[in-house]
Design a protein around this motif. Structure first.
Motif, PDB file in Angstrom:
ATOM      1  N   UNK A 158      37.740  42.019  50.375  1.00 50.41           N
ATOM      2  CA  UNK A 158      38.985  42.215  49.639  1.00 50.41           C
ATOM      3  C   UNK A 158      39.284  40.971  48.819  1.00 50.41           C
ATOM      4  N   UNK A 159      39.755  41.123  47.602  1.00 51.71           N
ATOM      5  CA  UNK A 159      40.059  39.937  46.784  1.00 51.71           C
ATOM      6  C   UNK A 159      41.215  39.110  47.338  1.00 51.71           C
ATOM      7  N   UNK A 160      42.135  39.742  48.051  1.00 46.90           N
ATOM      8  CA  UNK A 160      43.252  39.055  48.716  1.00 46.90           C
ATOM      9  C   UNK A 160      44.034  38.110  47.790  1.00 46.90           C
ATOM     10  N   UNK A 161      44.525  38.574  46.660  1.00 45.58           N
ATOM     11  CA  UNK A 161      45.352  37.697  45.832  1.00 45.58           C
ATOM     12  C   UNK A 161      46.694  37.410  46.489  1.00 45.58           C
ATOM     13  N   UNK A 162      47.088  38.274  47.410  1.00 43.00           N
ATOM     14  CA  UNK A 162      48.356  38.188  48.126  1.00 43.00           C
ATOM     15  C   UNK A 162      48.284  39.265  49.200  1.00 43.00           C
ATOM     16  N   UNK A 163      49.390  39.531  49.895  1.00 42.38           N
ATOM     17  CA  UNK A 163      49.418  40.658  50.825  1.00 42.38           C
ATOM     18  C   UNK A 163      50.262  41.777  50.227  1.00 42.38           C
ATOM     19  N   UNK A 215      44.442  46.131  47.361  1.00 41.39           N
ATOM     20  CA  UNK A 215      43.247  45.342  47.065  1.00 41.39           C
ATOM     21  C   UNK A 215      42.238  46.149  46.249  1.00 41.39           C
ATOM     22  N   UNK A 216      42.167  47.456  46.485  1.00 41.68           N
ATOM     23  CA  UNK A 216      41.291  48.296  45.677  1.00 41.68           C
ATOM     24  C   UNK A 216      41.749  48.300  44.225  1.00 41.68           C
ATOM     25  N   UNK A 217      43.051  48.439  43.989  1.00 46.98           N
ATOM     26  CA  UNK A 217      43.575  48.391  42.621  1.00 46.98           C
ATOM     27  C   UNK A 217      43.255  47.060  41.964  1.00 46.98           C
ATOM     28  N   UNK A 222      42.572  43.839  37.866  1.00 46.10           N
ATOM     29  CA  UNK A 222      43.625  42.877  38.215  1.00 46.10           C
ATOM     30  C   UNK A 222      44.689  42.756  37.136  1.00 46.10           C
ATOM     31  N   UNK A 223      44.302  42.965  35.890  1.00 47.88           N
ATOM     32  CA  UNK A 223      45.273  42.890  34.809  1.00 47.88           C
ATOM     33  C   UNK A 223      46.192  44.087  34.726  1.00 47.88           C
ATOM     34  N   UNK A 224      45.887  45.127  35.524  1.00 46.08           N
ATOM     35  CA  UNK A 224      46.719  46.321  35.514  1.00 46.08           C
ATOM     36  C   UNK A 224      47.871  46.271  36.500  1.00 46.08           C
ATOM     37  N   UNK A 225      47.993  45.149  37.215  1.00 43.58           N
ATOM     38  CA  UNK A 225      49.061  44.993  38.198  1.00 43.58           C
ATOM     39  C   UNK A 225      49.992  43.858  37.811  1.00 43.58           C
TER      40      UNK A 225
END
Length: 274
Positions: A158-163, A215-217, A222-225
């Motif tokens: 998982x990229x885990x940019x945050x929770x 995390x899938x999104x 990543x630019x879509x969130x």
């Protein structure tokens, strides 16, 4: 802190609302729905309560105009097919509710649907789509096992940019279908079976639907969130003790409040887990 004006938060994207619930949620559920109607700045379509077929629940849905969905009609499996417990805790119902949330694409009408826990009340305006992007509310900590299960399911870290575990999340049907397809492609079984088989059932917190979908999104785009702090506060009181003044004060610091001290799936399960 001044809150954004309603006109700035409005969006034309209609969403359905999906809330898994049990009888113990009947105290908070009307507050949850009222807050969604007040603070979610999208046109609201159907409000679906996915729950056991109990008289008190169906009567509340009829009285309030919610759409009742029998939880046993959603998937080919029910809670009795899930065995996720130890001698001191039982998470079978907790896991079943997560699978019900991930089934929203099969029971909701709108392309987007908001899943919110039946014990979490929004106290500030929210929107979930802006400039073609999905707004996701996040927190700074999670359970390590959520990411271990993600790796088993998706065959990648998982990229885990945050929770993304913050008690509510907007789902897009097409994106959710992509997630399920990826899981099924990796495991050659239905997505829910893959989840059940991928969890380390010796761990009490083995899977998160929000962490997995978020995390899938992020992996896909990543630019879509647009990531925002959830600012959730858990309160050790009854929702009936809230006053307008207290809500106003809490809204100065938080976006939502939760009442986790009464959360559980069935009374027997709660006794074992406490």
């Amino acid at each position: 802190m001044p809150l954004p004006m309603k006109s700035q938060l409005s969006s034309s994207a209609q969403i359905d609302v999906l809330i898994p619930a049990i009888e113990k949620d009947l105290t908070t559920l009307p507050y949850v729905v009222s807050a969604v109607k007040k603070h979610v700045k999208h046109p609201i379509g159907n409000i679906l309560i996915v729950a056991p077929n109990r008289k008190r629940i169906t009567e509340l849905c009829r009285r309030k105009g919610y759409t009742f969905v029998n939880e046993n009609s959603v998937l080919p499996i029910t809670k009795k097919h899930i065995h996720y417990r130890s001698r001191t805790w039982d998470r079978s119902g907790w896991l079943f509710q997560q699978l019900l949330k991930l089934s929203g694409d099969t029971i909701c009408s709108s392309n987007y649907f908001l899943v919110i826990d039946a014990d979490t009340v929004l106290i500030r305006p929210h929107r979930f789509r802006k400039d073609g992007k999905t707004i996701v509310y996040c927190r700074s900590w999670s359970q390590p096992e959520y990411f271990n299960t993600y790796r088993r399911l998706l065959k990648r870290r998982a990229p885990k940019p945050t929770s993304f575990v913050t008690h509510y999340m907007l789902f897009e049907k097409s994106k959710l279908a992509q997630l399920k397809k990826a899981i099924e492609s990796n495991h050659r079984v239905k997505w829910y079976s893959a989840i059940l088989h991928s969890i380390d059932k010796s761990k009490q917190f083995g899977f998160s639907e929000f962490e997995t979908y978020g995390n899938f999104l992020y992996t896909q785009s990543p630019g879509g969130l647009l990531l925002k702090k959830a600012l959730n506060k858990s309160l050790p009181i009854s929702v009936r003790q809230l006053t307008p003044g207290r809500i106003s004060r809490l809204a100065g610091r938080y976006r939502s409040i939760s009442f986790h001290q009464r959360k559980g799936y069935y009374r027997k399960a709660v006794k074992r887990s406490r």
